[in-house]
Design a protein around this motif. Structure first.
Motif: not given
Length: 614
Positions: A389-392, A489-497, A471-475
């Protein structure tokens, strides 16, 4: 400017069996039977010769020597003439005038003129004069030298930085060989007519060798062909083979003199790319690009709250880094919650450059970032494909200006896509962060009285520098990363389908954090199916499709497919994730068409929508 003349007699003791006749001049004030040399302006210009040596071979007489400025003023255009005299004082031959080997300097009164025969107070230059040997010259016992030159205090050094590196070797004949290279250590300053002179003295401090060589290539510099040119950062090698015995000269007895020419001076180029950052409640750091090679320093200007004009707060003789980046920190009394405006110029002895871009910064916690988006993307590498998931986001929220936008006012360039007008709220909105080019264009438009007020307000708001340091990213309410300000931009690779995720972002600096932006929710899976597809015939040759994608939060875009009659569906176009319409302009009135739409992302396509015909 004044001219001076100096005469010195050198007595040569003839030792014919040695093959060379050497003499060290220990009396710079003249010689017996002649008056002291003349000086001008109460003795402020005083040139002396020393370390003089006469080298005599079967075919040639060469005289080497050193010239020193022992006065209190610089001298230029220094030339030497030598009279070779016999035992009776008769002149056998006159050699010269020849320019001494001095230091290259520029005349302030004529900046494009470079004099290679200048000596500042205390500096040394050299000379080498030669004459073919005749029967009369075999009886030469005295060398009388005369120095002429101009007194000139209006000299300045050249800007290029040249250096010579030398090594000495003993050849097979036990003679001295001098190797080395000449390097242009400058940044952005090319030189031409490069010449290096190597001077060697023996242990009695007599000059036994002077060698000169021009180095470089034929190059075009500033649209002019230049000889013996060396580009900034390059170097050229040289070798001198001498007839001097190696063991009579030490490495410390060898000196070099470098002469060259370069482009004439001008006022510096303006600094650029000024950026501001907040270091503390009382410190603002300015970072900018040094675009000149000939500046003496920089002048820093600041406008405080309530002030109508800029004030110069610092004259700074700074040196830029390797990438021409200059950093200055303003530590002067800053008030929390206030906005300060900065600009900078470069200066040298000819004047000031134009100003850099102007930037403003607020002494406060940062504004919130803007336009946070989440998208499913994939990246391929040698180890495989990663889906994430890529955030921009934009560095700050949209700027707005209250105004009534007159009819007929149109924006151009990138502003056309970024500026919108809300006619209900009478608000002019700039979407996202503003680039330097956009600020320049907007500032130009602000001179138009039709919408001067609106643009001025919008420009003022958008021209406040982003004062965040990260910047601080919160999930899902938990901070998962901090990002530097050079990234949006930030790439969140720790995600589950199949999982749903919610993201927020804040900007922060030393004074605190902004309000959070978001949440933006996304499902890490294939998109849902578009709904409510309709097709309307616009004419006999085009059909317009519309659909609903409100239930989809993870699409990258939509793919439109059609089939003719009972044929197969083929993709005829794509629409980005914000789009919900598509016009098919390739319609045959005599054919029947069926349409469907799919949403897609990096994980795949959705199921197709319902099939619809016009």
């Amino acid at each position: 400017m004044k001219t001076f003349v100096k005469k010195i007699c050198i007595l040569i003791i003839v030792l014919p069996l040695l093959g060379a006749i050497n003499y060290k001049d220990n009396d710079p004030g003249g010689c017996a039977g002649l008056p002291d040399f003349d000086t001008i302006d109460n003795g402020k210009v005083v040139l002396t010769t020393k370390s003089v040596n006469k080298i005599e071979t079967d075919t040639q007489i060469t005289v080497y020597g050193e010239v020193e400025n022992k006065g209190s003023k610089p001298a230029r255009n220094i030339q030497l003439t030598a009279n070779l005299k016999d035992k009776s004082g008769n002149i056998v031959e006159t050699v010269g005038p020849v320019s001494i080997i001095g230091i290259s300097r520029r005349l302030k009164s004529a900046p494009d003129t470079i004099d290679h025969s200048t000596l500042d107070v205390g500096e040394k230059g050299y000379f080498s004069i030669s004459a073919d040997k005749t029967s009369e010259q075999a009886n030469v016992t005295t060398v009388e030298t005369s120095l002429t030159g101009d007194e000139d205090i209006e000299l300045e050094g050249l800007y290029a930085k040249m250096s010579a590196t030398i090594t000495t070797k003993e050849d097979v004949n036990k003679k001295l060989r001098i190797n080395g290279f000449l390097k242009n250590n400058s940044t952005g300053i090319d030189t031409w007519n490069n010449k290096i002179t190597v001077i060697a003295k023996n242990k009695a401090e007599q000059i036994v060798f002077i060698g000169e060589v021009n180095l470089g290539d034929t190059l075009t510099i500033d649209d002019t062909q230049r000889e013996n040119a060396i580009i900034a950062g390059n170097r050229k090698s040289f070798i001198f083979a001498t007839d001097v015995l190696y063991d009579t000269v030490g490495k410390n007895d060898i000196t070099t003199n470098i002469n060259w020419e370069e482009k004439g001076p001008s006022t510096p180029n303006a600094p650029g790319n000024l950026e501001l950052s907040l270091e503390s409640v009382s410190e603002v750091t300015m970072t900018f690009t040094d675009n000149s090679n000939d500046e003496k320093g920089f002048k820093i200007f600041r406008k405080a709250p309530g002030e109508k004009k800029f004030k110069r707060i610092k004259i700074w003789k700074a040196v830029s880094g390797n990438d021409n980046t200059v950093i200055y920190t303003d530590k002067k009394s800053l008030l929390s919650g206030k906005i300060y405006t900065y600009k900078v110029l470069a200066y040298n002895e000819l004047g000031n450059s134009e100003f850099s871009n102007t930037e403003r910064i607020e002494i406060s916690a940062p504004d919130s970032p803007g336009n946070l988006k989440a998208t499913i993307t994939s990246e391929s590498s040698t180890s495989g494909t990663t889906t994430q998931i890529t955030l921009s986001w934009d560095e700050k929220e949209n700027s707005a200006a209250l105004a009534v936008l007159p009819s007929g006012v149109n924006f151009t360039g990138s502003l056309k896509d970024k500026i919108t007008y809300d006619s209900d709220k009478k608000v002019l909105i700039f979407d996202g962060a503003m680039t330097s080019d956009e600020k320049i264009e907007l500032k130009g438009l602000s001179k138009d009285t039709n919408y001067q007020k609106a643009i001025n307000i919008l420009y003022t708001e958008s021209n406040i520098s982003n004062n965040e340091v990260g910047f601080s990213i919160f999930r899902d309410g938990v901070e998962i990363a901090t990002i530097s300000t050079d990234k949006t931009t930030y790439n969140d690779e720790n995600v589950i389908q199949g999982q749903d995720y919610s993201y927020q972002i804040t900007a922060f600096n030393v004074l605190g954090a902004s309000s959070a932006v978001g949440p933006v929710e996304i499902t890490f899976d294939k998109p849902n199916t578009p709904t409510e597809l309709t097709v309307t015939s616009l004419s006999g040759t085009s059909n317009k499709l519309t659909w609903n994608g409100d239930d989809i939060n993870n699409e990258q875009g939509f793919a439109v497919e059609k089939k003719a009659g009972s044929g197969e569906f083929i993709e005829i176009g794509t629409v980005d994730q914000e789009g919900t319409t598509f016009t098919d302009k390739f319609v045959n009135p005599s054919s029947t068409y069926t349409y469907r739409v799919k949403a897609y992302n990096a994980l795949g396509d959705s199921d197709p929508s319902d099939e619809v015909s016009p």
